[in-house]
Enzyme design. Structure first.
Site, mmCIF file in Angstrom:
data_model
loop_
_atom_site.group_PDB
_atom_site.id
_atom_site.type_symbol
_atom_site.label_atom_id
_atom_site.label_comp_id
_atom_site.label_asym_id
_atom_site.label_seq_id
_atom_site.Cartn_x
_atom_site.Cartn_y
_atom_site.Cartn_z
ATOM 1 N N ARG A 45 0.848 -1.183 0.000
ATOM 2 C CA ARG A 45 0.000 0.000 0.000
ATOM 3 C C ARG A 45 0.885 1.235 0.000
ATOM 4 O O ARG A 45 2.089 1.143 0.127
ATOM 5 C CB ARG A 45 -0.950 0.018 1.215
ATOM 6 C CG ARG A 45 -0.477 -0.783 2.360
ATOM 7 C CD ARG A 45 -0.221 -0.081 3.681
ATOM 8 N NE ARG A 45 -0.138 1.336 3.714
ATOM 9 C CZ ARG A 45 0.997 1.999 3.936
ATOM 10 N NH1 ARG A 45 2.141 1.353 4.084
ATOM 11 N NH2 ARG A 45 0.999 3.295 4.003
ATOM 12 N N GLY A 46 0.250 2.390 -0.211
ATOM 13 C CA GLY A 46 0.998 3.622 -0.397
ATOM 14 C C GLY A 46 1.143 3.887 -1.881
ATOM 15 O O GLY A 46 1.521 2.993 -2.646
ATOM 16 N N ALA A 47 0.825 5.103 -2.310
ATOM 17 C CA ALA A 47 0.763 5.404 -3.741
ATOM 18 C C ALA A 47 2.040 5.048 -4.506
ATOM 19 O O ALA A 47 1.978 4.374 -5.535
ATOM 20 C CB ALA A 47 0.395 6.877 -3.944
ATOM 21 N N ARG A 88 -7.194 -0.269 -7.793
ATOM 22 C CA ARG A 88 -7.603 0.659 -6.732
ATOM 23 C C ARG A 88 -7.770 2.040 -7.354
ATOM 24 O O ARG A 88 -6.893 2.499 -8.084
ATOM 25 C CB ARG A 88 -6.570 0.723 -5.592
ATOM 26 C CG ARG A 88 -6.521 -0.529 -4.727
ATOM 27 C CD ARG A 88 -5.749 -0.293 -3.443
ATOM 28 N NE ARG A 88 -6.505 0.525 -2.505
ATOM 29 C CZ ARG A 88 -5.999 0.998 -1.358
ATOM 30 N NH1 ARG A 88 -4.751 0.730 -1.028
ATOM 31 N NH2 ARG A 88 -6.736 1.727 -0.561
ATOM 32 N N GLN A 194 -2.539 1.754 10.400
ATOM 33 C CA GLN A 194 -1.238 1.832 9.724
ATOM 34 C C GLN A 194 -0.246 2.687 10.496
ATOM 35 O O GLN A 194 0.960 2.466 10.419
ATOM 36 C CB GLN A 194 -1.411 2.384 8.304
ATOM 37 C CG GLN A 194 -2.198 1.488 7.363
ATOM 38 C CD GLN A 194 -3.649 1.905 7.259
ATOM 39 O OE1 GLN A 194 -4.234 2.381 8.230
ATOM 40 N NE2 GLN A 194 -4.238 1.731 6.089
ATOM 41 N N ASP A 235 -2.170 10.297 -1.769
ATOM 42 C CA ASP A 235 -2.426 9.289 -2.796
ATOM 43 C C ASP A 235 -2.765 9.914 -4.136
ATOM 44 O O ASP A 235 -2.609 9.270 -5.172
ATOM 45 C CB ASP A 235 -3.567 8.371 -2.348
ATOM 46 C CG ASP A 235 -3.116 7.424 -1.258
ATOM 47 O OD1 ASP A 235 -2.785 6.281 -1.588
ATOM 48 O OD2 ASP A 235 -3.091 7.832 -0.085
ATOM 49 N N ASN A 245 -5.661 11.770 0.916
ATOM 50 C CA ASN A 245 -4.797 10.914 1.736
ATOM 51 C C ASN A 245 -5.697 10.071 2.625
ATOM 52 O O ASN A 245 -6.929 10.165 2.560
ATOM 53 C CB ASN A 245 -3.836 11.768 2.564
ATOM 54 C CG ASN A 245 -2.696 10.950 3.172
ATOM 55 O OD1 ASN A 245 -2.055 10.163 2.486
ATOM 56 N ND2 ASN A 245 -2.447 11.124 4.459
ATOM 57 N N LYS A 246 -5.109 9.239 3.432
ATOM 58 C CA LYS A 246 -5.869 8.326 4.283
ATOM 59 C C LYS A 246 -6.905 9.082 5.113
ATOM 60 O O LYS A 246 -6.661 10.180 5.587
ATOM 61 C CB LYS A 246 -4.904 7.566 5.199
ATOM 62 C CG LYS A 246 -5.551 6.501 6.068
ATOM 63 C CD LYS A 246 -6.309 5.475 5.250
ATOM 64 C CE LYS A 246 -5.438 4.742 4.267
ATOM 65 N NZ LYS A 246 -6.193 3.801 3.408
#
Length: 349
Positions: A45-47, A88, A194, A235, A245-246
């Site tokens: 995960r993470g762009a 995604r 996370q 992201d 973002n998250k």
């Protein structure tokens, strides 16, 4: 730094971040479907990491095509690219990586076997580039970090979210390496934690002091002057500087504005999407409600209760002090500075 993903001969090895910090397990991926599974289930995960994983997955996809006619091969490969692109929706680096690979293949005059090798080589180049970009970003961001400084961050934007080194945590690392006395407050980042699981783990590995805080505590922390600066990842960043973002990042930015704490977004230029005019046009992924109602497989809410599980939110550009990139710290008006940076009109600092 433990690697996030890498090639082992013709197999893509992906660190299963769902098992951290308890276990360090790498998942071998021998086909594109397995890479997509890792992306969709947040094993990776993470762009930036998603972008590299996508490129590696496409290399596996190309290898699996057993067609000898080049035109038919290209047609089939383009279909697989679109399957990867849909893995995604929010992280623009995934589409960016798909386009980069597709454009490379379209311009190549190599035969089919040469194209397959070309894609694998390009995916490795993207991994190496990402680490270099993150180091440059960290150096640029370290310049805006006070000494000493308590840095609050949200989710995980460290080496685990990238090819290596990190975006927001890359800034922390670079400040630490420059001799600044820094410590981190890591928002736990519900529902998948996370921050508590990954950011805190990375900082412990680096020997950087870290404390985990519940997401809703940012207001009291800032009101008591316990935070000097906020640095988060992204992201996708729209043309006007709105940043996805998250989930929970928007709330952190609002508290930072209320308490006059600088709020920075750290992201590579590949995360900037000039085709998305504002944050309103960024697709926001919704995930399984069970991620909210359960922790570690244990039901916390009444079984009759449903849940809302937006994976991301959008921080409006007017709450962002600056956007830290590999070419420097960009300032408002972002529609101008981001466009100039993407066009290569801002030299690397």
């Amino acid at each position: 730094m433990i690697p996030t993903l890498y090639w082992e001969d013709d197999v893509v090895m992906i660190l299963d971040q769902r098992k951290l910090p308890g276990k360090t397990v790498f998942m071998p991926c021998r086909d594109m479907r397995r890479v997509i599974y890792c992306i969709q289930t947040l094993a990776t995960r993470g762009a930036p990491a998603i972008g590299v994983a996508a490129a590696m997955g496409l290399a596996l996809a190309a290898r699996s095509i057993r067609i000898k006619n080049k035109d038919l091969f290209m047609e089939r490969f383009a279909e697989k690219v679109e399957v990867m692109r849909a893995a995604r929706p929010t992280a623009v680096n995934l589409s960016w990586a798909c386009d980069r690979i597709l454009n490379l293949v379209a311009k190549s005059d190599l035969d089919i076997e040469g194209i397959k090798a070309l894609i694998k080589d390009e995916s490795q180049r993207m991994l190496d580039e990402d680490i270099e970009i993150n180091r440059a970003m960290g150096k640029n961001g370290a310049a805006v970090v006070p000494d000493p400084a308590v840095i609050i961050t949200h989710c995980n934007a460290g080496s685990l979210a990238t090819g290596g080194y990190g975006t927001a945590l890359g800034v922390v690392r670079a400040a630490h390496e420059a001799g600044k006395k820094v410590s981190v407050i890591a928002d736990e980042t519900r529902p998948l934690l996370q921050g508590a699981r990954l950011t805190a783990w990375e900082m412990v590995q680096e020997g950087i002091p870290v404390k985990v805080a519940v997401d809703s505590s940012s207001g009291v922390l800032m009101s008591r002057e316990m935070v000097d600066i906020c640095v988060v990842g992204a992201d996708r960043i729209a043309k006007n500087g709105d940043a996805a973002n998250k989930i929970g990042t928007f709330n952190l930015a609002l508290q930072a504005q209320r308490h006059n704490v600088p709020f920075y977004v750290a992201a590579p230029l590949s995360t900037v999407d000039l085709d998305t005019p504002t944050g309103e046009a960024i697709p926001i992924e919704e995930r399984d409600p069970a991620e909210v109602t359960h922790i570690g497989g244990r039901l916390l809410a009444p079984p009759e209760a449903d849940a809302l599980n937006f994976a991301f939110d959008v921080t409006p550009n007017d709450l962002i002090t600056g956007i830290i990139t590999e070419v420097g710290v960009l300032k408002a008006p972002y529609i101008e500075s981001l466009s100039r940076a993407k066009a290569g009109l801002i030299s690397k600092e």
